[in-house]
Design a protein around this motif. Structure first.
Motif, PDB file in Angstrom:
ATOM      1  N   TYR A 105      48.385  44.470  41.538  1.00 30.58           N
ATOM      2  CA  TYR A 105      47.281  44.275  40.882  1.00 30.58           C
ATOM      3  C   TYR A 105      45.791  43.652  41.368  1.00 30.58           C
ATOM      4  O   TYR A 105      46.539  42.480  41.856  1.00 30.58           O
ATOM      5  CB  TYR A 105      47.802  44.565  39.158  1.00 30.58           C
ATOM      6  N   THR A 151      35.222  47.082  42.557  1.00 31.33           N
ATOM      7  CA  THR A 151      35.251  48.269  41.438  1.00 31.33           C
ATOM      8  C   THR A 151      35.412  49.415  42.377  1.00 31.33           C
ATOM      9  O   THR A 151      35.877  50.749  42.858  1.00 31.33           O
ATOM     10  CB  THR A 151      34.167  49.161  40.747  1.00 31.33           C
ATOM     11  N   VAL A 199      43.094  45.183  38.596  1.00 32.95           N
ATOM     12  CA  VAL A 199      42.497  46.506  38.608  1.00 32.95           C
ATOM     13  C   VAL A 199      43.566  46.984  39.778  1.00 32.95           C
ATOM     14  O   VAL A 199      44.548  46.302  40.450  1.00 32.95           O
ATOM     15  CB  VAL A 199      41.259  46.803  38.902  1.00 32.95           C
ATOM     16  N   TRP A 200      44.198  48.299  39.321  1.00 32.44           N
ATOM     17  CA  TRP A 200      45.940  48.473  40.092  1.00 32.44           C
ATOM     18  C   TRP A 200      45.279  48.674  41.665  1.00 32.44           C
ATOM     19  O   TRP A 200      43.832  49.808  41.216  1.00 32.44           O
ATOM     20  CB  TRP A 200      46.871  49.815  38.917  1.00 32.44           C
ATOM     21  N   GLU A 211      36.080  44.779  30.226  1.00 35.15           N
ATOM     22  CA  GLU A 211      37.185  46.428  30.347  1.00 35.15           C
ATOM     23  C   GLU A 211      36.713  47.063  30.039  1.00 35.15           C
ATOM     24  O   GLU A 211      37.242  48.535  30.001  1.00 35.15           O
ATOM     25  CB  GLU A 211      38.568  45.889  29.270  1.00 35.15           C
ATOM     26  N   ALA A 265      38.366  50.143  44.198  1.00 34.91           N
ATOM     27  CA  ALA A 265      39.354  50.647  42.879  1.00 34.91           C
ATOM     28  C   ALA A 265      39.285  52.150  42.828  1.00 34.91           C
ATOM     29  O   ALA A 265      40.420  52.718  42.828  1.00 34.91           O
ATOM     30  CB  ALA A 265      38.994  49.806  41.630  1.00 34.91           C
ATOM     31  N   LEU A 267      36.362  49.311  32.720  1.00 34.53           N
ATOM     32  CA  LEU A 267      37.024  50.477  33.731  1.00 34.53           C
ATOM     33  C   LEU A 267      38.310  51.064  32.862  1.00 34.53           C
ATOM     34  O   LEU A 267      38.442  52.388  33.584  1.00 34.53           O
ATOM     35  CB  LEU A 267      38.342  48.611  33.932  1.00 34.53           C
ATOM     36  N   LEU A 305      40.303  53.576  35.078  1.00 30.05           N
ATOM     37  CA  LEU A 305      41.303  52.722  36.223  1.00 30.05           C
ATOM     38  C   LEU A 305      42.321  52.118  35.768  1.00 30.05           C
ATOM     39  O   LEU A 305      41.821  51.147  34.545  1.00 30.05           O
ATOM     40  CB  LEU A 305      40.140  51.625  37.103  1.00 30.05           C
ATOM     41  N   TYR A 316      44.171  48.755  34.545  1.00 25.81           N
ATOM     42  CA  TYR A 316      44.607  47.553  35.198  1.00 25.81           C
ATOM     43  C   TYR A 316      45.164  46.878  33.440  1.00 25.81           C
ATOM     44  O   TYR A 316      46.227  47.271  32.767  1.00 25.81           O
ATOM     45  CB  TYR A 316      43.276  46.627  35.009  1.00 25.81           C
TER      46      TYR A 316
END
Length: 427
Positions: A346, A392, A338-339, A306, A395, A309, A314, A316
């Motif tokens: 997600y 990632t 992750v959004w 976590e 994202a 992020l 970001l 999540y």
């Protein structure tokens, strides 16, 4: 791998745990195979003992001048020698059948894991931050990426579907993300950086549970090695066939490696874009610990994933996987999703799993509970992504995109980007 003694002692509990995964009872079949194997082993031991006794008695009979008795004993020994190989082969066959049956059964879910059939039954645990409100319609990375150096056509032309050629600033961003993740996991979260092999043998993949059940999801070389689907395989097998004398502190390992997956079980899923590739980079986290430390270590690994992020800002959410959606070797798994504003959804970016002693039994990885203790116990293993670099990257592209098609570089990545503050369309 499962503990046969535990199955013998409580077959009802074993079958009840499998039922939570939607599987039929297995204990009766396993116990029949086990009883047959043990019976054969006992018979062989008795025959071996009798052969040794008779062989010794031959010399005694000869010394006493009892030739008839000596000849009878010789005949008995010859008969035992002739009949034992067939029994030994039968015992090996029964043992293999038992081991094969055990190897095909997934791990048992831990207490508290929600029961369910698939991802629809997963339980959301938490969310972090609110997704950005765009004043324009955000694009998907597959649409905006090519102008920034995400070259799907060249990747596909040389290697086929699910391969991508990254150019220039896009390749730089991909490298920056991997290095940032690795530095964070080693510098702040207590993991030791490793550079493990990317090619492994059958026993390594058996140890972590990919073989024999999931061979079709892997790439095999012409010399019978396998390309790793994740560095979990190499890192976890670093304690294979070992007895760790001091495990008072968990062994935490990490590596940034390419990963290779055939995606045989994902036909038709995520065919557009960079989400599901045959080759991708990932920072893997692995922990080896004592059973009593596993819960705390699972939480630490989740927080470590976590933290990446959060540093990249970001949005999540964390979900606990239900019994029907967990991986083969897991007892309990948290997924981090992750959004992605371009998809308005997600999407999974990390799975963090506690495997109990399931992998350790397959690898024969043990530790001494106390210094100098003769008795050893199986270690517990955990693994997670910290994070999948490609996802990632997706994202970052979607969350940091601008209306003119450029993408702002997250502040945390500035030291890794050589002063580049934006990815600009290359025209």
């Amino acid at each position: 791998m499962h503990d046969l003694r535990s199955i013998r002692e409580n077959p009802v509990a074993f079958d009840a745990a499998l039922a939570k995964r939607g599987l039929e009872p297995q204990s009766a079949t396993l116990l029949v195979l086990d009883e047959d194997r043990r019976s054969l082993t006992t018979r062989l031991q008795e025959m071996q003992s009798r052969r040794n006794e008779a062989s010794k008695a031959i010399g005694q009979a000869m010394g006493q001048g009892d030739k008839d008795k000596a000849e009878a004993l010789k005949a008995e020994v010859a008969e035992l020698k002739q009949s034992m190989p067939a029994l030994e082969e039968e015992e090996r066959a029964k043992a293999k059948a038992l081991n094969d049956a055990l190897a095909a059964i997934p791990n048992l879910p831990a207490d508290g894991v929600p029961e369910g059939a698939d991802e629809d039954d997963n339980k959301e645990v938490s969310r972090w931050t609110v997704p950005r409100a765009f004043h324009f319609k955000p694009a998907e990375h597959a649409d905006m990426g090519p102008a920034l150096g995400m070259d799907f056509e060249t990747g596909a032309s040389m290697s086929g579907a699910r391969f991508t050629f990254l150019r220039g600033q896009m390749a730089r961003l991909n490298r920056a993300l991997g290095q940032f993740m690795l530095d964070r996991q080693t510098g702040e979260n207590g993991y030791t950086e490793c550079a493990p092999p990317l090619l492994v043998r059958d026993e390594a993949l058996f140890g972590t549970g990919q073989l024999p059940k999931f061979a079709e999801d892997l790439f095999r070389t012409t010399d019978d090695r396998w390309l790793i689907p994740t560095a979990e395989v190499s890192l976890t097998n670093s304690v294979r066939e070992q007895i760790i004398d001091d495990l008072s502190a968990p062994i935490r390992l990490t590596a940034l490696t390419p990963c290779f997956r055939s995606e045989a079980g994902a036909a038709g899923k995520d065919t557009r874009g960079f989400i599901r590739q045959h080759q991708f980079d990932k920072v893997e986290l692995v922990s080896i610990c004592r059973p009593e430390d596993a819960h705390t270590e699972h939480e630490h690994m989740l927080e470590s994933a976590e933290s990446i992020l959060k540093a990249l800002e970001l949005p999540y959410r964390v979900v606990m996987l239900c019994t029907g959606d967990m991986g083969f070797g897991a007892r309990k798994t948290f997924d981090i999703e992750v959004w992605l504003p371009g998809q308005d959804a997600y999407r999974e970016i990390s799975s963090v799993s506690w495997c109990g002693d399931f992998q350790a039994r397959r690898m024969n990885a043990r530790y001494r509970p106390e210094d100098g203790a003769k008795k050893t116990e199986f270690v517990h293993t955990l693994n997670g992504s910290g994070l999948a670099v490609g996802r990632t990257l997706v994202a970052v592209l979607e969350n940091y995109q601008n209306e003119d098609g450029s993408v702002s570089v997250p502040e945390a990545l500035a030291p890794y980007m050589g002063g580049l503050q934006k990815l600009e369309p290359m025209g």
